[in-house]
Write an enzyme that holds these catalytic residues in place. Structure first.
Site, PDB file in Angstrom:
ATOM      1  N   LYS A   1       0.835  -1.217   0.000  1.00  0.00           N
ATOM      2  CA  LYS A   1       0.000   0.000   0.000  1.00  0.00           C
ATOM      3  C   LYS A   1       0.867   1.264   0.000  1.00  0.00           C
ATOM      4  CE  LYS A   1      -3.761  -2.586   2.006  1.00  0.00           C
ATOM      5  NZ  LYS A   1      -5.042  -2.561   2.688  1.00  0.00           N
TER       6      LYS A   1
ATOM      7  N   GLU B   1     -11.677 -10.999  -1.839  1.00  0.00           N
ATOM      8  CA  GLU B   1     -11.304 -10.125  -0.730  1.00  0.00           C
ATOM      9  C   GLU B   1     -12.547  -9.378  -0.247  1.00  0.00           C
ATOM     10  OE1 GLU B   1      -7.399  -8.100   0.187  1.00  0.00           O
ATOM     11  OE2 GLU B   1      -8.338  -6.626  -1.096  1.00  0.00           O
TER      12      GLU B   1
ATOM     13  N   HIS C   1      -8.464  -3.212  -6.589  1.00  0.00           N
ATOM     14  CA  HIS C   1      -8.443  -3.295  -5.127  1.00  0.00           C
ATOM     15  C   HIS C   1      -9.570  -2.422  -4.561  1.00  0.00           C
ATOM     16  CE1 HIS C   1      -7.175  -2.803  -0.973  1.00  0.00           C
ATOM     17  NE2 HIS C   1      -6.515  -3.940  -1.137  1.00  0.00           N
TER      18      HIS C   1
ATOM     19  N   GLY D   1      -2.026  -7.502   3.412  1.00  0.00           N
ATOM     20  CA  GLY D   1      -1.802  -6.059   3.507  1.00  0.00           C
ATOM     21  C   GLY D   1      -0.823  -5.737   4.628  1.00  0.00           C
TER      22      GLY D   1
HETATM   23  P1  PGA Z   1      -5.064  -6.249   5.243  1.00  0.00           P
HETATM   24  O1  PGA Z   1      -5.175  -5.682   3.750  1.00  0.00           O
HETATM   25  O2  PGA Z   1      -4.287  -7.533   5.149  1.00  0.00           O
HETATM   26  O3  PGA Z   1      -4.354  -5.187   5.991  1.00  0.00           O
HETATM   27  O4  PGA Z   1      -6.458  -6.478   5.705  1.00  0.00           O
HETATM   28  C1  PGA Z   1      -5.388  -6.509   2.664  1.00  0.00           C
HETATM   29  C2  PGA Z   1      -5.504  -5.673   1.436  1.00  0.00           C
HETATM   30  O5  PGA Z   1      -6.244  -4.688   1.448  1.00  0.00           O
HETATM   31  O6  PGA Z   1      -4.840  -5.891   0.417  1.00  0.00           O
END
Ligand code: PGA
Length: 255
Positions: free
Chosen positions: A10, A169, A97, A236
């Site tokens: 990210k 997701e 995403h 993430g």
């Molecule tokens: P997270 O994010 O593992 O912090 O929940 C996953 C993502 O949004 O790619």
């Protein structure tokens, strides 16, 4: 087919020195470990792509971008083109995403444009699909997933579809520390397979990888990946800590 551990970094690693620390710690954690059945795809912010390729890309570790535009070049201030991603040495591209959908107006239609261009340019698309909390509560998860796949795959033919990686997701699981039950994840996997089989025929989709994303941690790998028979995970927050990401990779590799 190898299992996949995608690390979505990210908008983190804010400076070259932070990035260097990450490289050091990642290399340290990886040292001496062999992943026969899994590969790791690290997706840093685009400004770091080249140095990730230079420092970490190898047999086990591949590099991907978090997003790109669908045009090749020109007056598109702030955008990164597929050619630029490719030229950096990255091989994968996350598309659709939920944070792109939420903050930057990504729609199923723009996801479709990006998948098509990725396939054309030889990048492997990692396509995120999943429902919001409201959609889950309204019990329309299935409809949402069907729509996302149907719109996202418009004009993509059966010889191309096998190259796409799908991520189930659920948006309510991202960053929340709440994960679906393995039955829910298995249900989503079967639904995705069914939609793809109906559209393309089983022969063309047997090698497609379907992975899970949303609050993946070492302690949840069993529930979100092993038990529902997923082909890997998208990680993430935990991907910012190489120790945790590599722990996850080891668990998936043992699967
Ligand atoms: P997270 O994010 O593992 O912090 O929940 C996953 C993502 O949004 O790619």
């Amino acid at each position: 087919m190898k299992k996949l551990i995608v690390g979505n970094l990210k908008m983190n690693l804010l400076s070259p020195s932070e990035r260097e620390r990450y490289f050091k710690s990642f290399k340290n954690e990886l040292k001496g470990k062999v992943f026969k059945k899994a590969e790791i795809v690290l997706c840093p912010p685009s400004i770091h792509l080249e140095s990730f390729v230079e420092n970490l890309k190898n047999k086990t570790v591949k590099i991907g971008a978090q997003d790109m535009f669908w045009e090749s070049e020109g007056s598109y201030t702030g955008e990164v083109s597929p050619e630029m991603v490719k030229a950096s040495g990255a091989e994968f591209i996350i598309i659709g995403h939920s944070e792109r959908r939420k903050y930057f107006g990504e729609t199923n239609e723009t996801v479709n444009l990006k998948i098509k261009v990725a396939l054309k340019k030889g990048l492997t698309p990692i396509v995120c699909i999943g429902e919001t909390k409201e959609e889950k509560d309204m019990e329309i998860t299935m409809d949402v997933i069907i729509q996302q796949i149907q719109d996202g795959l418009r004009d993509i033919n059966r010889t191309q579809v096998g190259r796409i990686i799908f991520v189930y997701e659920p948006i309510w699981a991202v960053g929340s520390d709440i994960v679906p039950s393995s039955n829910e994840i298995m249900g989503a996997r079967l639904l995705i397979k069914k939609i793809l089989t109906e559209k393309y025929g089983s022969k063309y989709i047997e090698k497609i990888r379907i992975i899970y994303g949303g609050s993946v941690k070492p302690k949840s790998v069993n529930q979100v990946c092993v038990e529902p028979g997923m082909d890997g995970v998208l990680v993430g927050r935990e991907s910012l800590v190489p120790l945790e990401l590599i722990k996850i990779a080891e668990l998936v590799n043992k699967q």
